[in-house]
Design an enzyme around this catalytic site. Structure first.
Site, PDB file in Angstrom:
ATOM      1  N   CYS A   1     116.594 -37.309  86.282  1.00 32.71           N
ATOM      2  CA  CYS A   1     115.371 -36.592  86.657  1.00 32.71           C
ATOM      3  C   CYS A   1     114.323 -36.670  85.546  1.00 32.71           C
ATOM      4  CB  CYS A   1     115.684 -35.128  86.937  1.00 32.71           C
ATOM      5  SG  CYS A   1     116.784 -34.868  88.338  1.00 32.71           S
TER       6      CYS A   1
ATOM      7  N   HIS B   1     121.980 -35.794  83.950  1.00 37.08           N
ATOM      8  CA  HIS B   1     120.812 -34.924  83.852  1.00 37.08           C
ATOM      9  C   HIS B   1     119.847 -35.457  82.796  1.00 37.08           C
ATOM     10  CE1 HIS B   1     122.051 -31.890  86.619  1.00 37.08           C
ATOM     11  NE2 HIS B   1     123.125 -31.514  85.933  1.00 37.08           N
TER      12      HIS B   1
END
Length: 557
Positions: free
Chosen positions: A294, A245
């Site tokens: 991301c 992440h």
């Protein structure tokens, strides 16, 4: 026909035996002919790649190489300079040559001289005498970073002194740090980093990299691992890869650790630009940062604006996406990040690293994510650089191996395999059974107990598939995860359960083996350096990280 090693000029005393050598490659059998006196005169018996003569006067020599198809090439001209001296100051016959060698390999520099009386030798590095280097050959078996520098040799006798030409020696290295975060405490779990980190690590090893691969790190552990990786950086090629992440805020990019709270802020994460800046300050030959994560923007944050900390000094920065999410997909039954899928497809190609990343950009046409993800590439390459560039080396590279733990007794064999730098698997196999035993079962446990986070529901399939790739069929396995948290020596307990044929009683034999602090456990990632006192330990920490990077991943017994 290509001449791969031309002859070199020499300076020798009269009547000295000299060997001139040429090496060539071509199709079929190659023939050689040496000439002298302006290529008008063939040297008698000079039909081999090595020409040995007894020098009587100064002369020029050249070698012709031809094949069966009447194709030929000529070497460069070389001079054999002959000095007729009975007594005199030193004369240098051969100078040392510049070298680029890999960290841990053999360094050898050579010079020769003659004079009457015979000259003595003294080598220097960066202007400082090397007191134990006093012959024609300077040799260091396992070169370290501090052996880089400018070398020259002093040759002297009672009548004078001469100096060789200065030569540069570069000690280079190729090291990669791979981090994959997937088992988050407060955020959705990921699947892809298990296979992505493992497969990319194997490909980088094929390119000559020493690899440290780590799964599921807290922020403190990430910062410590990165610090030690940065301290390894010298003048070689270095790669940092992260899968997990991440997000972007105020023009900077952040990596999310597995212990990040919900919600998290920049103080809970690791700043990518700080990693980049630290790598640039080390002035490496090439630094590569690859991020499969991301880049969701917080409301009101700036677009990608990393100008204050933009890549500089042979830095390449590859991001899985420009301004959105990075996807992981199911591909042939395994989970993979779409960016890493295409990266692994092209990374072995011997092309400029930016060209490789441009080919990775074809992921935008993948039908699974069309229009949803696009690669961003930034770089400041001053010259063509490839991850496949070989590190030129002299001598044999000394492999630093995983600290193997082994226990063999009677009919049980225990072996170990490092899947990652912080994930170790122990195998136990009942090899044979004695005449008085039956129904043998072997079990493994560890002291202290290490939680197998991949045994949770839906988490073990892909990790288990890595064991099948090793073609191992043990009777028992024990997966030891999060080794970076280990603060004491680990003990593996082996229990052998069996039934005695005569008494029919069920019995157990146990044995323990202390395997110390295996793999990354020796680096103490749970403890960061703070202040000057911490910096005094950086060398030892970097050495331990370097040893882990050199560990071989296949099964060790």
């Amino acid at each position: 026909i290509v001449i791969v090693r031309p002859p070199v000029s020499v300076c020798v005393p009269v009547n000295h035996k000299v060997t001139l050598s040429v090496r060539a490659q071509g199709t079929g059998i190659l023939n050689y002919q040496w000439f002298t006196d302006g290529a008008k005169k063939e040297v008698p018996n000079g039909t081999l790649a090595d020409l040995t003569i007894r020098a009587q006067q100064t002369q020029l020599y050249v070698c012709r190489v031809n094949d069966q198809h009447y194709k030929c090439v000529f070497s460069n001209w070389v001079k054999v300079k002959v000095l007729d001296i009975d007594k005199g100051e030193p004369h240098i016959a051969t100078n040392p040559k510049p070298q680029k060698i890999q960290l841990g390999t053999k360094l050898a520099l050579q010079c020769t001289a003659f004079g009457v009386p015979a000259p003595s030798y003294q080598w220097y590095r960066n202007g400082q005498p090397l007191l134990d280097m006093k012959n024609g050959t300077l040799q260091i078996e396992h070169a370290k970073a501090e052996h880089s520098g400018t070398y020259l040799c002093s040759l002297s006798n009672t009548l004078g002194e001469r100096w060789t030409e200065p030569v540069d020696v570069d000690i280079t290295d190729k090291v990669a740090l791979l981090i994959g975060n997937l088992n988050y405490s407060n955020h959705p779990a990921l699947m892809a980093p298990v296979m992505d980190v493992h497969e990319l690590g194997n490909l980088l090893r094929q390119l000559g990299f020493r690899v440290v691969s780590l799964l599921d790190l807290t922020r403190e552990e990430m910062l410590t691992a990165i610090e030690k990786f940065i301290h390894l950086l010298d003048k070689g090629v270095y790669l940092f890869y992260y899968a997990g992440h991440g997000y972007e805020h105020a023009g900077r990019n952040y990596l999310v650790s597995v212990d990040a709270p919900q919600p998290y802020g920049t103080e809970n994460c690791v700043c990518v630009q700080r990693i980049m800046l630290s790598m640039q300050e080390r002035q490496t030959a090439l630094s590569v940062i690859l991020l499969d994560t991301c880049r969701k923007y917080n409301q009101g944050s700036l677009l990608s604006a990393i100008k204050p900390l933009a890549p500089s000094g042979n830095t390449v920065y590859g991001y899985a996406c420009e301004d959105a999410e990075a996807f992981e997909v199911q591909d042939g039954g395994k989970s993979t990040g779409i960016f890493t899928k295409y990266l692994n497809k092209h990374i072995l190609q011997a092309e400029k690293v930016t060209h490789v990343l441009e080919k990775v950009s074809e992921l935008g046409r993948d039908p699974l994510i069309t229009g949803k993800q696009a690669v961003e590439i930034k770089h400041t390459l001053k010259e063509p650089r490839s991850l496949a560039d070989p590190v030129r080396t002299t001598g044999h590279t000394k492999e630093l191996h995983l600290r193997d733990a082994c226990w063999r007794q009677a009919n049980v064999e225990v072996s170990f395999s490092a899947l990652y730098s912080n994930v170790l698997v122990a195998f136990a196999t009942v090899k044979t059974t004695g005449p008085h035993t039956q129904d043998c079962v072997v079990t493994l446990s560890s002291i202290p107990t290490m939680e197998d986070i991949f045994s949770r529901s839906g988490r073990s399939e892909e990790m288990d598939s890595l064991l099948l790739m090793n073609n191992v069929s043990p009777d028992c396995t024990l997966r030891l995860c999060a080794l970076q948290k280990l603060k004491e020596s680990m003990v593996i307990k082996v229990d052998l359960h069996y039934t005695h044929r005569d008494s029919k009683l069920r019995q157990t034999e146990s044995q323990q083996v202390d395997i110390g602090k295996p793999l990354v456990a020796s680096c103490k990632l749970y403890r960061r350096n703070h202040g000057a006192a911490g910096r005094t330990r950086e060398g030892a920490f970097a050495k331990s990280m370097g040893n882990i990077a050199s560990s071989n991943p296949p099964l060790h017994q």
